[in-house]
Scaffold this motif. Structure first.
Motif, PDB file in Angstrom:
ATOM      1  N   ALA A 347     -50.261  69.023 -47.640  1.00 39.36           N
ATOM      2  CA  ALA A 347     -50.498  68.077 -46.554  1.00 39.36           C
ATOM      3  C   ALA A 347     -50.276  68.741 -45.215  1.00 39.36           C
ATOM      4  O   ALA A 347     -49.166  69.042 -44.826  1.00 39.36           O
ATOM      5  CB  ALA A 347     -49.578  66.874 -46.708  1.00 39.36           C
ATOM      6  N   ASP A 348     -51.406  68.977 -44.553  1.00 39.16           N
ATOM      7  CA  ASP A 348     -51.392  69.702 -43.265  1.00 39.16           C
ATOM      8  C   ASP A 348     -50.877  71.120 -43.423  1.00 39.16           C
ATOM      9  O   ASP A 348     -50.862  71.884 -42.471  1.00 39.16           O
ATOM     10  CB  ASP A 348     -50.555  68.982 -42.211  1.00 39.16           C
ATOM     11  N   ASP A 349     -50.422  71.435 -44.665  1.00 37.74           N
ATOM     12  CA  ASP A 349     -49.908  72.789 -44.943  1.00 37.74           C
ATOM     13  C   ASP A 349     -48.861  73.207 -43.935  1.00 37.74           C
ATOM     14  O   ASP A 349     -48.615  74.380 -43.717  1.00 37.74           O
ATOM     15  CB  ASP A 349     -51.059  73.790 -44.956  1.00 37.74           C
ATOM     16  N   HIS A 350     -48.235  72.200 -43.297  1.00 41.16           N
ATOM     17  CA  HIS A 350     -47.178  72.448 -42.311  1.00 41.16           C
ATOM     18  C   HIS A 350     -47.666  73.300 -41.138  1.00 41.16           C
ATOM     19  O   HIS A 350     -46.871  73.879 -40.427  1.00 41.16           O
ATOM     20  CB  HIS A 350     -45.961  73.101 -42.963  1.00 41.16           C
ATOM     21  N   ARG A 351     -49.014  73.359 -40.965  1.00 44.47           N
ATOM     22  CA  ARG A 351     -49.514  74.172 -39.861  1.00 44.47           C
ATOM     23  C   ARG A 351     -50.330  73.351 -38.873  1.00 44.47           C
ATOM     24  O   ARG A 351     -50.525  73.777 -37.756  1.00 44.47           O
ATOM     25  CB  ARG A 351     -50.390  75.315 -40.399  1.00 44.47           C
ATOM     26  N   GLY A 352     -50.866  72.210 -39.303  1.00 45.03           N
ATOM     27  CA  GLY A 352     -51.719  71.423 -38.432  1.00 45.03           C
ATOM     28  C   GLY A 352     -50.918  70.621 -37.426  1.00 45.03           C
ATOM     29  O   GLY A 352     -49.699  70.700 -37.340  1.00 45.03           O
ATOM     30  N   ASN A 353     -51.666  69.798 -36.692  1.00 45.78           N
ATOM     31  CA  ASN A 353     -51.029  68.997 -35.647  1.00 45.78           C
ATOM     32  C   ASN A 353     -50.385  67.732 -36.191  1.00 45.78           C
ATOM     33  O   ASN A 353     -49.590  67.110 -35.500  1.00 45.78           O
ATOM     34  CB  ASN A 353     -52.074  68.604 -34.591  1.00 45.78           C
ATOM     35  N   GLY A 354     -50.761  67.326 -37.435  1.00 49.96           N
ATOM     36  CA  GLY A 354     -50.286  66.040 -37.944  1.00 49.96           C
ATOM     37  C   GLY A 354     -48.790  65.941 -38.062  1.00 49.96           C
ATOM     38  O   GLY A 354     -48.145  65.112 -37.427  1.00 49.96           O
ATOM     39  N   LEU A 355     -48.199  66.798 -38.915  1.00 51.73           N
ATOM     40  CA  LEU A 355     -46.749  66.748 -39.115  1.00 51.73           C
ATOM     41  C   LEU A 355     -46.009  67.113 -37.831  1.00 51.73           C
ATOM     42  O   LEU A 355     -44.982  66.512 -37.509  1.00 51.73           O
ATOM     43  CB  LEU A 355     -46.343  67.687 -40.247  1.00 51.73           C
ATOM     44  N   VAL A 356     -46.527  68.091 -37.104  1.00 49.50           N
ATOM     45  CA  VAL A 356     -45.886  68.480 -35.846  1.00 49.50           C
ATOM     46  C   VAL A 356     -45.904  67.318 -34.860  1.00 49.50           C
ATOM     47  O   VAL A 356     -44.905  67.019 -34.198  1.00 49.50           O
ATOM     48  CB  VAL A 356     -46.594  69.716 -35.245  1.00 49.50           C
ATOM     49  N   GLY A 357     -47.050  66.646 -34.753  1.00 48.93           N
ATOM     50  CA  GLY A 357     -47.144  65.506 -33.835  1.00 48.93           C
ATOM     51  C   GLY A 357     -46.203  64.387 -34.218  1.00 48.93           C
ATOM     52  O   GLY A 357     -45.554  63.782 -33.357  1.00 48.93           O
ATOM     53  N   MET A 358     -46.096  64.087 -35.533  1.00 46.95           N
ATOM     54  CA  MET A 358     -45.173  63.034 -35.966  1.00 46.95           C
ATOM     55  C   MET A 358     -43.730  63.401 -35.616  1.00 46.95           C
ATOM     56  O   MET A 358     -42.960  62.561 -35.123  1.00 46.95           O
ATOM     57  CB  MET A 358     -45.327  62.792 -37.469  1.00 46.95           C
ATOM     58  N   ARG A 359     -43.365  64.636 -35.894  1.00 44.38           N
ATOM     59  CA  ARG A 359     -41.997  65.066 -35.613  1.00 44.38           C
ATOM     60  C   ARG A 359     -41.696  64.960 -34.111  1.00 44.38           C
ATOM     61  O   ARG A 359     -40.628  64.512 -33.704  1.00 44.38           O
ATOM     62  CB  ARG A 359     -41.787  66.496 -36.095  1.00 44.38           C
ATOM     63  N   GLU A 360     -42.653  65.376 -33.278  1.00 42.38           N
ATOM     64  CA  GLU A 360     -42.438  65.307 -31.831  1.00 42.38           C
ATOM     65  C   GLU A 360     -42.288  63.869 -31.364  1.00 42.38           C
ATOM     66  O   GLU A 360     -41.447  63.557 -30.519  1.00 42.38           O
ATOM     67  CB  GLU A 360     -43.611  65.983 -31.101  1.00 42.38           C
ATOM     68  N   ARG A 361     -43.117  62.980 -31.898  1.00 42.85           N
ATOM     69  CA  ARG A 361     -43.026  61.563 -31.499  1.00 42.85           C
ATOM     70  C   ARG A 361     -41.654  60.984 -31.832  1.00 42.85           C
ATOM     71  O   ARG A 361     -41.027  60.303 -31.013  1.00 42.85           O
ATOM     72  CB  ARG A 361     -44.104  60.753 -32.217  1.00 42.85           C
ATOM     73  N   VAL A 362     -41.205  61.262 -33.047  1.00 44.24           N
ATOM     74  CA  VAL A 362     -39.923  60.697 -33.490  1.00 44.24           C
ATOM     75  C   VAL A 362     -38.777  61.309 -32.680  1.00 44.24           C
ATOM     76  O   VAL A 362     -37.839  60.609 -32.265  1.00 44.24           O
ATOM     77  CB  VAL A 362     -39.732  60.944 -34.997  1.00 44.24           C
ATOM     78  N   THR A 363     -38.830  62.600 -32.423  1.00 47.61           N
ATOM     79  CA  THR A 363     -37.760  63.271 -31.684  1.00 47.61           C
ATOM     80  C   THR A 363     -37.651  62.739 -30.270  1.00 47.61           C
ATOM     81  O   THR A 363     -36.544  62.628 -29.721  1.00 47.61           O
ATOM     82  CB  THR A 363     -38.013  64.786 -31.658  1.00 47.61           C
ATOM     83  N   VAL A 364     -38.779  62.408 -29.656  1.00 49.75           N
ATOM     84  CA  VAL A 364     -38.756  61.876 -28.291  1.00 49.75           C
ATOM     85  C   VAL A 364     -37.898  60.623 -28.208  1.00 49.75           C
ATOM     86  O   VAL A 364     -37.195  60.389 -27.209  1.00 49.75           O
ATOM     87  CB  VAL A 364     -40.198  61.588 -27.816  1.00 49.75           C
ATOM     88  N   HIS A 365     -37.911  59.817 -29.232  1.00 49.60           N
ATOM     89  CA  HIS A 365     -37.142  58.561 -29.241  1.00 49.60           C
ATOM     90  C   HIS A 365     -35.746  58.735 -29.850  1.00 49.60           C
ATOM     91  O   HIS A 365     -35.072  57.742 -30.142  1.00 49.60           O
ATOM     92  CB  HIS A 365     -37.899  57.477 -30.005  1.00 49.60           C
ATOM     93  N   GLY A 366     -35.319  59.974 -30.052  1.00 45.78           N
ATOM     94  CA  GLY A 366     -33.979  60.224 -30.565  1.00 45.78           C
ATOM     95  C   GLY A 366     -33.834  59.978 -32.051  1.00 45.78           C
ATOM     96  O   GLY A 366     -32.714  59.780 -32.544  1.00 45.78           O
ATOM     97  N   GLY A 367     -34.941  59.975 -32.783  1.00 40.79           N
ATOM     98  CA  GLY A 367     -34.890  59.704 -34.213  1.00 40.79           C
ATOM     99  C   GLY A 367     -34.881  60.968 -35.042  1.00 40.79           C
ATOM    100  O   GLY A 367     -34.834  62.089 -34.534  1.00 40.79           O
ATOM    101  N   THR A 368     -34.932  60.789 -36.352  1.00 39.88           N
ATOM    102  CA  THR A 368     -34.969  61.905 -37.297  1.00 39.88           C
ATOM    103  C   THR A 368     -36.239  61.805 -38.126  1.00 39.88           C
ATOM    104  O   THR A 368     -36.716  60.700 -38.435  1.00 39.88           O
ATOM    105  CB  THR A 368     -33.741  61.898 -38.213  1.00 39.88           C
ATOM    106  N   PHE A 369     -36.776  62.946 -38.513  1.00 38.88           N
ATOM    107  CA  PHE A 369     -38.046  62.982 -39.248  1.00 38.88           C
ATOM    108  C   PHE A 369     -37.928  64.002 -40.363  1.00 38.88           C
ATOM    109  O   PHE A 369     -37.447  65.126 -40.156  1.00 38.88           O
ATOM    110  CB  PHE A 369     -39.188  63.365 -38.309  1.00 38.88           C
ATOM    111  N   THR A 370     -38.366  63.618 -41.557  1.00 36.39           N
ATOM    112  CA  THR A 370     -38.411  64.537 -42.691  1.00 36.39           C
ATOM    113  C   THR A 370     -39.756  64.380 -43.379  1.00 36.39           C
ATOM    114  O   THR A 370     -40.323  63.273 -43.446  1.00 36.39           O
ATOM    115  CB  THR A 370     -37.280  64.260 -43.694  1.00 36.39           C
TER     116      THR A 370
END
Length: 387
Positions: A347-370
């Motif tokens: 899934a996205d092979d950990h290289r695309g924008n999908g997982l990175v974008g989700m992680r950035e969105r969650v981090t902006v709000h002080g959350g955690t993402f796995t």
């Protein structure tokens, strides 16, 4: 709003040079037209020229000019017992050192000026055959020292004011540079945000369209009704994606009313689930009630996490996966999307924008993402957003 304060008037480089020339020339004129005191007029003229001519360079060579003027004044005290008009050059030279040089030469000039006042007082009193009494010496010395001290004080104040203005100008330029840098960083962050939004919209919409188009192509010969419904889903998804893209592009038009619908939130999660089901996935959904209120930014982040996760399921999980979507609101908003598909490691092979974008969105709000493979197969995405 405070009224604009006009900038103080100042001479430019050409004006400063012209002022120095006019000052020195104006002081030299009385020397050329007024007879000198003393018996030796030519000696007085030489001493006067030695005191006044250096004033032409007082601004750029203040210490050297003061030294020449002081030496000429000392020579006058040795050779002539009466004052000359040209001795006005001494306080001017003192002012120039205090104004255009550094504090140490300025202090030295003040000290020389005070000593010169004592010497000049004694020399002039002798020249007019006046008694050298303590009151007369003190009176003349204080008067001459006051002239020198006033010139030094004015020059020092001018130097301090100039340094203060230069510091303000430098600070203003630094603040302007920092403001430009902050604006560039803000613009970069906004571009990144819009890029994430565009990626989510395009990836989700195209994944639905591709799945439905494949299904319609296979079903067209056997069941035209299924193909018709698939084409309707493709059209609806395409229109929704276009609407969101127009809204995002409208954000780039500063100050204009875009007219597009508000950003999606928790209430639109059900539409994502229905789209996934229409694409052939078996989706088990536990969603919050439509009346649940959370901050708009958090709601949009949860929506994008679910949207991108379901898009990854369509792309990588294989045919007919089982998907569980859970969004619960409590002390924090918990979002979980997991599947049992075959694409757990891709899934996205950990290289695309999908997982990175989700992680950035969650981090902006002080959350955690796995995000990662599930035990036994499949893939799991989980986000926790504080409320």
């Amino acid at each position: 709003m405070e009224p604009h304060q006009p900038r103080p008037w100042r001479l430019d480089a050409r004006g400063q040079r012209l002022f120095d020339v006019l000052l020195a020339t104006g002081l030299l004129l009385p020397v050329t037209v007024y007879p000198f005191y003393g018996d030796d007029g030519s000696l007085s003229a030489v001493l006067a020229l030695g005191q006044l001519v250096p004033l032409y360079w007082r601004r750029h060579h203040a210490v050297a000019v003061f030294s020449v003027v002081a030496l000429a004044s000392a020579a006058q005290a040795l050779l002539i017992d009466l004052p000359l008009w040209s001795q006005v050059a001494f306080p001017i030279a003192t002012y120039s050192v205090a104004r255009f040089s550094s504090p140490l030469p300025a202090a030295a000039a003040l000290g020389v000026g005070v000593c010169a006042s004592v010497v000049a007082t004694i020399d002039w009193l002798r020249g007019i055959d006046a008694p050298l009494t303590a009151p007369s010496v003190v009176t003349y010395t204080v008067a001459l020292s006051a002239v020198v001290a006033t010139a030094w004080a004015l020059g020092t104040l001018g130097r301090i004011r100039h340094a203060y203005v230069e510091a303000l100008v430098e600070r203003g330029e630094r603040i302007a540079r920092e403001a430009d840098q902050r604006a560039e960083l803000a613009a970069s962050a906004e571009r990144s945000r819009i890029a994430r939004e565009m990626h989510d919209v395009v990836a989700h919409g195209l994944s639905v369209i591709v799945v439905q188009a494949d299904g319609a192509r296979y079903a067209a010969a056997r069941d035209p009704g299924v193909a018709t419904r698939a084409l309707e889903t493709i059209a609806t998804t395409g229109r929704e994606s276009l609407t969101e893209m127009r809204r995002l592009l409208g954000l780039l038009r500063a100050g204009e009313e875009t007219g597009w619908r508000p950003q999606p939130g928790l209430a639109e999660l059900a539409c994502l689930v229905e789209d996934a089901r229409a694409g052939g996935a078996e989706v088990e959904a536990a969603l919050p009630e439509e009346t649940t209120r959370v901050p708009e930014g958090v709601a949009l982040t949860a929506y994008r996490v679910v949207q991108e996760s379901l898009s990854n399921v369509r792309r990588h999980a294989g045919p007919s996966p089982h998907v569980r979507v859970s969004v619960t609101a409590g002390p924090e908003l918990v979002v979980e999307v997991e599947d049992d598909g075959r694409g757990a490691g891709t899934a996205d092979d950990h290289r695309g924008n999908g997982l990175v974008g989700m992680r950035e969105r969650v981090t902006v709000h002080g959350g955690t993402f796995t995000a990662g493979p599930r035990p036994g197969g499949g893939f799991r995405v989980a986000a926790r957003l504080p409320l």
